[in-house]
Design a protein around this motif. Structure first.
Motif, PDB file in Angstrom:
ATOM      1  N   GLU A  20      26.375 -44.965   1.994  1.00 41.09           N
ATOM      2  CA  GLU A  20      26.164 -43.680   2.669  1.00 41.09           C
ATOM      3  C   GLU A  20      24.682 -43.359   2.825  1.00 41.09           C
ATOM      4  OE1 GLU A  20      30.262 -41.362   1.358  1.00 41.09           O
ATOM      5  OE2 GLU A  20      28.516 -41.291   0.013  1.00 41.09           O
ATOM      6  N   ALA A  21      23.884 -43.677   1.817  1.00 39.68           N
ATOM      7  CA  ALA A  21      22.445 -43.423   1.916  1.00 39.68           C
ATOM      8  C   ALA A  21      21.813 -44.250   3.027  1.00 39.68           C
ATOM      9  CB  ALA A  21      21.767 -43.734   0.584  1.00 39.68           C
ATOM     10  N   GLY A  22      22.311 -45.456   3.228  1.00 39.66           N
ATOM     11  CA  GLY A  22      21.767 -46.316   4.264  1.00 39.66           C
ATOM     12  C   GLY A  22      22.127 -45.900   5.668  1.00 39.66           C
ATOM     13  N   LEU A  23      23.112 -45.017   5.824  1.00 34.72           N
ATOM     14  CA  LEU A  23      23.520 -44.582   7.162  1.00 34.72           C
ATOM     15  C   LEU A  23      22.532 -43.617   7.795  1.00 34.72           C
ATOM     16  CD1 LEU A  23      27.379 -44.115   6.720  1.00 34.72           C
ATOM     17  CD2 LEU A  23      26.153 -46.030   7.759  1.00 34.72           C
ATOM     18  N   LEU A  24      21.579 -43.112   7.032  1.00 36.31           N
ATOM     19  CA  LEU A  24      20.602 -42.176   7.582  1.00 36.31           C
ATOM     20  C   LEU A  24      19.822 -42.783   8.736  1.00 36.31           C
ATOM     21  CD1 LEU A  24      19.221 -40.720   4.231  1.00 36.31           C
ATOM     22  CD2 LEU A  24      20.723 -39.543   5.872  1.00 36.31           C
ATOM     23  N   SER A  25      19.501 -44.069   8.633  1.00 38.51           N
ATOM     24  CA  SER A  25      18.749 -44.759   9.682  1.00 38.51           C
ATOM     25  C   SER A  25      18.725 -46.247   9.362  1.00 38.51           C
ATOM     26  CB  SER A  25      17.301 -44.238   9.754  1.00 38.51           C
ATOM     27  OG  SER A  25      16.597 -44.583   8.565  1.00 38.51           O
ATOM     28  N   ARG A  26      18.288 -47.031  10.330  1.00 39.81           N
ATOM     29  CA  ARG A  26      18.111 -48.459  10.095  1.00 39.81           C
ATOM     30  C   ARG A  26      17.120 -48.696   8.956  1.00 39.81           C
ATOM     31  NH1 ARG A  26      18.307 -53.420  12.665  1.00 39.81           N
ATOM     32  NH2 ARG A  26      16.586 -54.816  12.168  1.00 39.81           N
ATOM     33  N   GLU A  27      16.012 -47.962   8.966  1.00 39.96           N
ATOM     34  CA  GLU A  27      15.003 -48.156   7.938  1.00 39.96           C
ATOM     35  C   GLU A  27      15.520 -47.738   6.570  1.00 39.96           C
ATOM     36  OE1 GLU A  27      11.943 -49.677   6.165  1.00 39.96           O
ATOM     37  OE2 GLU A  27      12.326 -49.915   8.319  1.00 39.96           O
ATOM     38  N   ALA A  28      16.366 -46.707   6.524  1.00 39.79           N
ATOM     39  CA  ALA A  28      16.950 -46.311   5.242  1.00 39.79           C
ATOM     40  C   ALA A  28      17.813 -47.436   4.669  1.00 39.79           C
ATOM     41  CB  ALA A  28      17.784 -45.043   5.415  1.00 39.79           C
ATOM     42  N   ALA A  29      18.621 -48.046   5.522  1.00 36.42           N
ATOM     43  CA  ALA A  29      19.472 -49.149   5.047  1.00 36.42           C
ATOM     44  C   ALA A  29      18.627 -50.318   4.553  1.00 36.42           C
ATOM     45  CB  ALA A  29      20.399 -49.604   6.169  1.00 36.42           C
ATOM     46  N   LEU A  30      17.569 -50.645   5.276  1.00 36.59           N
ATOM     47  CA  LEU A  30      16.710 -51.754   4.859  1.00 36.59           C
ATOM     48  C   LEU A  30      15.929 -51.410   3.598  1.00 36.59           C
ATOM     49  CD1 LEU A  30      15.452 -52.890   8.371  1.00 36.59           C
ATOM     50  CD2 LEU A  30      16.991 -54.161   6.845  1.00 36.59           C
ATOM     51  N   THR A  31      15.554 -50.146   3.438  1.00 34.80           N
ATOM     52  CA  THR A  31      14.871 -49.732   2.207  1.00 34.80           C
ATOM     53  C   THR A  31      15.791 -49.890   1.003  1.00 34.80           C
ATOM     54  OG1 THR A  31      13.433 -48.186   3.378  1.00 34.80           O
ATOM     55  CG2 THR A  31      13.755 -47.793   1.032  1.00 34.80           C
ATOM     56  N   VAL A  32      17.041 -49.460   1.149  1.00 29.91           N
ATOM     57  CA  VAL A  32      18.020 -49.653   0.067  1.00 29.91           C
ATOM     58  C   VAL A  32      18.122 -51.135  -0.288  1.00 29.91           C
ATOM     59  CG1 VAL A  32      20.481 -49.542  -0.503  1.00 29.91           C
ATOM     60  CG2 VAL A  32      19.359 -47.571   0.554  1.00 29.91           C
ATOM     61  N   ALA A  33      18.216 -51.987   0.732  1.00 34.11           N
ATOM     62  CA  ALA A  33      18.360 -53.421   0.477  1.00 34.11           C
ATOM     63  C   ALA A  33      17.117 -54.012  -0.180  1.00 34.11           C
ATOM     64  CB  ALA A  33      18.667 -54.147   1.785  1.00 34.11           C
ATOM     65  N   ARG A  34      15.956 -53.708   0.383  1.00 31.10           N
ATOM     66  CA  ARG A  34      14.714 -54.270  -0.174  1.00 31.10           C
ATOM     67  C   ARG A  34      14.489 -53.806  -1.616  1.00 31.10           C
ATOM     68  NH1 ARG A  34      12.277 -52.104   4.715  1.00 31.10           N
ATOM     69  NH2 ARG A  34      12.311 -53.664   6.387  1.00 31.10           N
ATOM     70  N   ASP A  35      14.685 -52.524  -1.853  1.00 32.91           N
ATOM     71  CA  ASP A  35      14.399 -51.994  -3.182  1.00 32.91           C
ATOM     72  C   ASP A  35      15.424 -52.464  -4.205  1.00 32.91           C
ATOM     73  OD1 ASP A  35      12.288 -50.769  -1.963  1.00 32.91           O
ATOM     74  OD2 ASP A  35      13.032 -48.723  -2.166  1.00 32.91           O
ATOM     75  N   GLY A  36      16.659 -52.621  -3.778  1.00 34.45           N
ATOM     76  CA  GLY A  36      17.656 -53.159  -4.688  1.00 34.45           C
ATOM     77  C   GLY A  36      17.345 -54.588  -5.086  1.00 34.45           C
ATOM     78  N   LEU A  37      16.970 -55.410  -4.116  1.00 34.01           N
ATOM     79  CA  LEU A  37      16.607 -56.802  -4.415  1.00 34.01           C
ATOM     80  C   LEU A  37      15.361 -56.870  -5.283  1.00 34.01           C
ATOM     81  CD1 LEU A  37      17.276 -58.361  -0.899  1.00 34.01           C
ATOM     82  CD2 LEU A  37      18.596 -58.789  -2.980  1.00 34.01           C
ATOM     83  N   ALA A  38      14.389 -56.025  -4.992  1.00 36.56           N
ATOM     84  CA  ALA A  38      13.163 -56.017  -5.798  1.00 36.56           C
ATOM     85  C   ALA A  38      13.468 -55.622  -7.235  1.00 36.56           C
ATOM     86  CB  ALA A  38      12.130 -55.072  -5.187  1.00 36.56           C
ATOM     87  N   GLY A  39      14.333 -54.635  -7.415  1.00 39.35           N
ATOM     88  CA  GLY A  39      14.707 -54.228  -8.754  1.00 39.35           C
ATOM     89  C   GLY A  39      15.389 -55.334  -9.525  1.00 39.35           C
TER      90      GLY A  39
END
Length: 488
Positions: free
Chosen positions: A61-80
């Protein structure tokens, strides 16, 4: 040495390697920039084993805000994940995950053995289904029936039909299809060999796995490349005894072998393990993906996504589900009322666009959810950098790992009562292999404006996205009906 080796969870303050602590932290990392309230909620979840469901939905749901939001969730999750996970060699001290590839392995480099099959090469797409092999008009009719029933998305049928119309696409001799988890029931190995292609097989050094893979290779017309220890002799018995690469415990050795192969690679992720080991193996594969991507930028990626996860789905799927909900019978209306609304509630709010389909199954647990979510994140990030990515939602399938779980096996046995079709492994892996061919021949499929649309494209979800009822609200009934059918 004492304790686990290879890719391991980080130690907490009391020295334990906690899967719960890692899961909470990675989900919080993924949410923090886009949904700080959700991040704090994940960090303070006291019952992760049962409470993870809502947090994994919130990631979507957080990633649905925008394309960049979805990619931020993905990048930050992988980085974590990469920041926290560690690598412990068999004869050395713990290092950061990304430092593992510079370590000496302590074993001689793996060599490559190649087995060329003597069987026929097929150049017409056919899919096994209920005792038949569907091709031509029969396959087209089956695809139409699946679309009408809501078992697959229309784009899935369109992609398969494109492969059927272009049989030359099946000639995969120009590709090196690396099948990580080569013995998996859902992998493309049998189909690629049937079509005469080259498969690079990676799986554990267990002779029973390699005996089965070698039998498959001999039946078809493709070539099977396998990692073997130096000095491994010829013949199937010797190859089975000497083959294998352990991604979890000998990651640097496997990486060096793959990096030494000729030609561009298609790195296919089909690994699976039970419990917490699944997260460790998934992390090992993701670290390998990053490492090979840096050294070989032309590497393509392939993933099979589980249908039992949370996805954003198109408005057409929501409308299909709503029509079914409006047409439900008196018995199901009454059951919903008698349960106080706990059972058989609607799959989506009316008119949702996109809808959010929540098909997470509590019995599969947070480790399974995290392992599969890592793959989705990697697919989104890699596609954004221009890599060719094949990512497909696979249908519910009667694999050995599912049938070992009695509750899941019963749910699958009763699922047809709610419009869900559960596939046999041979049907699933052939259908998914055809979709892999489509993606490789079309540069990863059509360009989409948001990662959720990439995930929804060509999905073969078995009906979970288009049934009238939220899947978990029907799960208990499906289990009861499945158990009843088994007793009968």
């Amino acid at each position: 040495m004492d304790g686990p080796t290879g890719v391991v969870f980080p130690a907490t303050g009391d020295g334990r390697r906690s899967t719960t602590a890692l899961g909470r932290a990675v989900v919080a990392d993924a949410l923090r920039a886009v949904d700080p309230v959700g991040a704090r909620s994940a960090e303070h979840e006291t019952d992760w084993r049962h409470g993870y469901l809502g947090h994994f939905r919130r990631l979507v749901e957080a990633g649905l805000l925008s394309r960049e939001a979805a990619l931020t969730v993905a990048r930050d999750g992988l980085a974590g994940l990469h920041t926290r996970m560690r690598y412990v060699p068999a004869d050395g001290g713990e290092v950061a995950l990304d430092e593992a590839f510079a370590l000496p392995d302590g074993e001689p480099p793996l060599e490559t053995a190649t087995v060329t099959g003597a069987g026929p090469v097929e150049r017409e797409l056919s899919v096994p289904y209920r005792g038949q092999r569907l091709r031509g008009d029969d396959l087209r009719r089956r695809l139409d029936a699946w679309v009408d029933a809501g078992v697959i998305e229309p784009s899935c049928a369109e992609a398969v039909l494109a492969v059927q119309a272009n049989p030359d696409w099946l000639d995969l001799r120009d590709q090196r299809i690396v099948v990580l988890g080569a013995g998996a029931e859902m992998g493309p190995l049998p189909s690629v060999l049937r079509w005469g292609g080259d498969v690079v097989a990676v799986d554990l050094p267990r002779p029973e796995i390699w005996r089965r893979l070698l039998r498959t290779a001999h039946r078809h017309g493709g070539r099977l490349h396998l990692p073997v220890r130096p000095g491994t002799g010829d013949g199937d018995a010797a190859l089975a005894a000497g083959a294998g690469a352990d991604l979890l415990h000998r990651l640097p050795q496997a990486a060096r072998w793959l990096d030494g192969l000729d030609g561009p690679l298609v790195l296919g992720n089909y690994v699976y393990a039970d419990g917490a080991t699944n997260v460790r193996v998934a992390t090992a594969v993701d670290a390998l993906t990053v490492h090979l991507g840096r050294r070989r930028p032309d590497t393509a990626l392939a993933f099979l996504a589980t249908p039992t996860d949370v996805y954003a789905v198109p408005a057409e799927a929501v409308a299909h589900a709503e029509r079914g909900y409006a047409a439900r019978g008196l018995a199901r209306r009454s059951l919903r009322l008698l349960s106080g609304g706990r059972l058989l509630h609607r799959n989506y709010p009316p008119g949702a666009d996109p809808g959010v389909n929540d098909s997470l199954v509590p019995q599969q647990g947070p480790n399974y959810a995290l392992a599969k979510r890592l793959q989705r994140w990697r697919a989104a990030v890699a596609r954004d950098t221009g890599a060719t990515v094949s990512f497909t939602v696979a249908p519910p399938t009667r694999t050995r790992s599912v049938l070992r779980n009695r509750a899941l096996a019963a749910a699958y046995a009763g699922a047809h009562r709610f419009g869900i079709e559960v596939f046999e492994p041979a049907t699933s892996n052939t259908l998914m292999a055809a979709l892999l061919v489509h993606d490789l021949r079309t540069g990863g499929g059509p360009a989409q404006d948001h990662p959720w649309r990439d995930e929804a494209y060509a999905a073969a979800h078995g009906g979970l996205w288009r049934v009238p009822y939220a899947p978990r609200s029907a799960l208990g009934l499906a289990v009861l009906l499945g158990l009843g059918g088994a007793r009968a």
